[in-house]
Design an enzyme around this catalytic site. Structure first.
Site, PDB file in Angstrom:
ATOM      1  N   ASP A   1      37.956  70.939  19.774  1.00 31.53           N
ATOM      2  CA  ASP A   1      38.557  72.199  20.215  1.00 31.53           C
ATOM      3  C   ASP A   1      39.921  72.315  19.518  1.00 31.53           C
ATOM      4  O   ASP A   1      39.973  72.605  18.329  1.00 31.53           O
ATOM      5  CB  ASP A   1      38.656  72.095  21.744  1.00 31.53           C
ATOM      6  CG  ASP A   1      39.125  73.322  22.449  1.00 31.53           C
ATOM      7  OD1 ASP A   1      38.292  74.170  22.782  1.00 31.53           O
ATOM      8  OD2 ASP A   1      40.330  73.419  22.719  1.00 31.53           O
TER       9      ASP A   1
ATOM     10  N   VAL B   1      32.210  75.967  27.238  1.00 30.51           N
ATOM     11  CA  VAL B   1      30.786  75.623  27.247  1.00 30.51           C
ATOM     12  C   VAL B   1      30.519  74.362  28.070  1.00 30.51           C
ATOM     13  O   VAL B   1      31.396  73.501  28.218  1.00 30.51           O
ATOM     14  CB  VAL B   1      30.249  75.427  25.806  1.00 30.51           C
ATOM     15  CG1 VAL B   1      30.307  76.728  25.026  1.00 30.51           C
ATOM     16  CG2 VAL B   1      30.993  74.316  25.063  1.00 30.51           C
TER      17      VAL B   1
END
Ligand code: IMP
Ligand code: MG
Length: 194
Positions: A106, A156
């Site tokens: 990320d 997610v």
């Protein structure tokens, strides 16, 4: 019979079939690049477990396995502390070829920091494989050497990835419905501002 979509999931991003494809490709990548090199495959617990297990079972060369807990997450939707080693490796990586397998990159902070720690131990090489890459969220310079899928800036869950330690056992990667974490996120933001 196909399982129904979990009601907390807005949309499936990576299907079971796509997971099979990516993990087959990942194992072939390891086989091709590490023949006769006896690499150490490292899983970052806990998120990497399903990805790691599938790739591991599909490799055909000699590899060794090891595991770490290295995290900045505290079970919410945002990292709220500096990443740190919670549980260290068992193997000595000096002079060895190391391959890190991770569920998701990320901001890149966790992996950058972890790779920094590993490099101090003088391995022969360090490479990074990720199932999901949120490139748009990167805040530090780091690229994975193998990426399963590029994904958008959405929170997610599934196939190892969690929300408050749940939903790691979904067989696909899906976008978590906002309403599931919105109230919680508001609380965290308020706490972080204090
Ligand atoms: P980074 O340091 O920001 O790259 O964070 C990497 C770690 O944060 C990943 O390995 C995940 O464990 C966690 N993470 C980041 N985004 C998500 C997400 O959308 N769902 C679940 N976990 C996430
Ligand atoms: Mg992780």
């Amino acid at each position: 019979m196909a399982k129904l979509l979990d009601p907390r999931i807005e949309k499936v991003l990576i299907t079971q079939k796509q997971i099979e494809d990516a993990t087959t490709k990942a194992a072939k990548w390891i086989d091709k690049n590490y023949r006769n090199k006896k690499p150490i495959l490292i899983a970052i617990l806990k998120g990497a477990v399903p990805f790691y297990a599938k790739v591991l079972a599909k490799t055909t060369i000699d590899v060794q396995t090891d595991f770490v807990i290295y995290t900045s997450f505290a079970g919410n939707v945002k990292s709220i502390q500096e990443p740190k080693m919670v549980t260290d490796l068992r193997l000595d990586i000096r002079g060895r070829h190391v391959v890190i397998l991770e569920d998701l990159i990320d901001s890149g902070k966790t992996l950058k920091s972890f790779i920094g720690v590993l490099k101090k131990r003088k391995p022969a090489s360090v490479k990074l494989m990720v199932l999901c890459d949120k490139k748009c969220k990167r805040t530090v310079k780091i690229d994975a050497d193998f990426v399963g899928y590029d994904i958008p800036d959405k929170f997610v869950v599934g196939f190892g990835m969690d929300y408050q330690e749940y939903m790691r056992n979904l067989p696909y990667v899906g976008v978590l419905k906002k309403e599931i974490y919105e109230t919680n996120l508001a609380k965290i933001n308020r706490r972080n501002k204090k």
